[in-house]
Enzyme design. Structure first.
Site, PDB file in Angstrom:
ATOM      1  N   ASP A 140      -9.245   7.834  -9.545  1.00  0.00           N
ATOM      2  CA  ASP A 140     -10.279   8.859  -9.524  1.00  0.00           C
ATOM      3  C   ASP A 140     -11.370   8.471  -8.529  1.00  0.00           C
ATOM      4  O   ASP A 140     -11.560   7.292  -8.210  1.00  0.00           O
ATOM      5  CB  ASP A 140     -10.903   9.032 -10.906  1.00  0.00           C
ATOM      6  CG  ASP A 140      -9.901   9.498 -11.949  1.00  0.00           C
ATOM      7  OD1 ASP A 140      -8.851  10.053 -11.549  1.00  0.00           O
ATOM      8  OD2 ASP A 140     -10.156   9.296 -13.149  1.00  0.00           O
ATOM      9  N   ARG A 141     -12.118   9.456  -8.084  1.00  0.00           N
ATOM     10  CA  ARG A 141     -13.182   9.226  -7.106  1.00  0.00           C
ATOM     11  C   ARG A 141     -14.092   8.068  -7.521  1.00  0.00           C
ATOM     12  O   ARG A 141     -14.415   7.192  -6.722  1.00  0.00           O
ATOM     13  CB  ARG A 141     -14.035  10.497  -6.962  1.00  0.00           C
ATOM     14  CG  ARG A 141     -15.238  10.312  -6.033  1.00  0.00           C
ATOM     15  CD  ARG A 141     -16.328  11.327  -6.338  1.00  0.00           C
ATOM     16  NE  ARG A 141     -15.922  12.683  -6.065  1.00  0.00           N
ATOM     17  CZ  ARG A 141     -16.175  13.332  -4.929  1.00  0.00           C
ATOM     18  NH1 ARG A 141     -16.836  12.737  -3.961  1.00  0.00           N
ATOM     19  NH2 ARG A 141     -15.777  14.584  -4.772  1.00  0.00           N
TER      20      ARG A 141
END
Length: 313
Positions: A140-141
């Site tokens: 994820d970011r």
């Protein structure tokens, strides 16, 4: 940035030895497309064989026939100067320690400034998606840590196979809200797209997902949002669904600290980032067969956050 070029026309004559082969295979061999991309090109009416437009990938091409492929070039990814720590690199593989805040590949809302933009100049390739070259798994970011990418089609296929066989070792460090978790535990619950909010994932539906965890330390809170305390976990993924760790831990009542999607209303101090880090990655080199194992230390910002919550770091 993602670039799109103008139309591309390629043609070649079918040799006697290749006569009778399927059209999609010949298009793949003649143009360098992946087999699935070649099949799509045929089905979309972009290929001629023997002077006629063919839309059946299984059409058998006669020797001496001319195959013409005319497509709009697939989008490519523009290289950008974005610093990313490289942990390991050879002719087939690249392992990096992804910083938090960096999206893995271009997509809606993130046409540039991604990990792929940072690494495309290092030769990452593999897979059918032109904006995800070499990407076999993702973070994820706001999750930091170890990520492997391929630099050859052989490596890409081998890594995808190991992931599907669940033989890749992926261990994370997480801090979650609350205390009282068992020393070890497993969350075995499907994870799929949320039925009411397609930007979220949800437990209890979708594909099989299994997450194992081990309690490393716990601290008690003393007031307000801290009253439930916090727990530091070592988390091992058996499967790899989107947002799996975050969804599973939230589902058992212990969301990841500062998770803006699956946490509680007071899921973290103002300005805190998601407390999740991919600290260990292990697999068999898909070309040489060598066992590989990598470690990435906890970033300073997570250590500072943990210290502020009362953990000894």
């Amino acid at each position: 940035m993602v670039d799109r070029d103008s139309s591309v026309r390629e043609e070649f004559d079918v040799s006697r030895e290749m006569g009778g082969e399927r059209l999609d295979r010949l298009v793949s061999l003649g143009t360098g497309m992946s087999r699935s991309a070649a099949r799509r090109a045929v089905e979309e009416g972009l290929v001629e064989a023997g002077g006629e437009r063919r839309t059946s990938p299984s059409y058998r091409v006669g020797s001496g026939e001319t195959v013409v492929v005319e497509t709009t070039a697939e989008p490519g990814v523009q290289a950008e100067e974005i610093p990313v720590p490289v942990v390991y690199e050879d002719a087939h593989l690249l392992v990096v320690d992804k910083p938090a805040g960096l999206v893995v590949h271009p997509g809606a809302g993130n046409p540039s400034g991604t990990l792929v933009n940072a690494l495309v100049s290092r030769g990452i390739i593999g897979g059918d998606d032109p904006v995800r070259p070499g990407v076999v798994h993702r973070l994820d970011r706001d999750t930091s840590g170890l990520l492997a990418l391929s630099k050859s089609e052989e490596a890409y296929g081998g890594l995808v196979e190991q992931l599907s066989e669940r033989s890749v070792g992926r261990i994370y460090r997480a801090v979650v809200l609350g205390s009282g978790l068992p020393r070890t535990g497993t969350v075995d619950s499907p994870v799929g797209r949320h039925p009411e909010n397609p930007t979220l994932m949800a437990a209890g539906l979708g594909k099989k997902a299994v997450t194992h965890f081990q309690t490393l330390a716990a601290v008690s809170g003393d007031k307000g949002e801290d009253k439930g305390g916090y727990t530091m976990l070592r988390v091992r993924l058996e499967t790899g669904r989107t947002h799996q760790i975050r969804v599973h831990l939230a589902a058992i009542g212990h969301p990841v600290y500062a998770d803006p999607l699956y946490g509680t209303r007071v899921g973290g101090a103002r300005g805190a980032r998601l407390w999740l880090h991919a600290e260990s990655l292990s697999f068999i080199h898909p070309v040489t067969g060598e066992p590989l194992e990598f470690e990435a230390g906890i970033p300073w910002d997570l250590l500072a956050s943990a210290s502020g919550l009362g953990f000894e770091t």
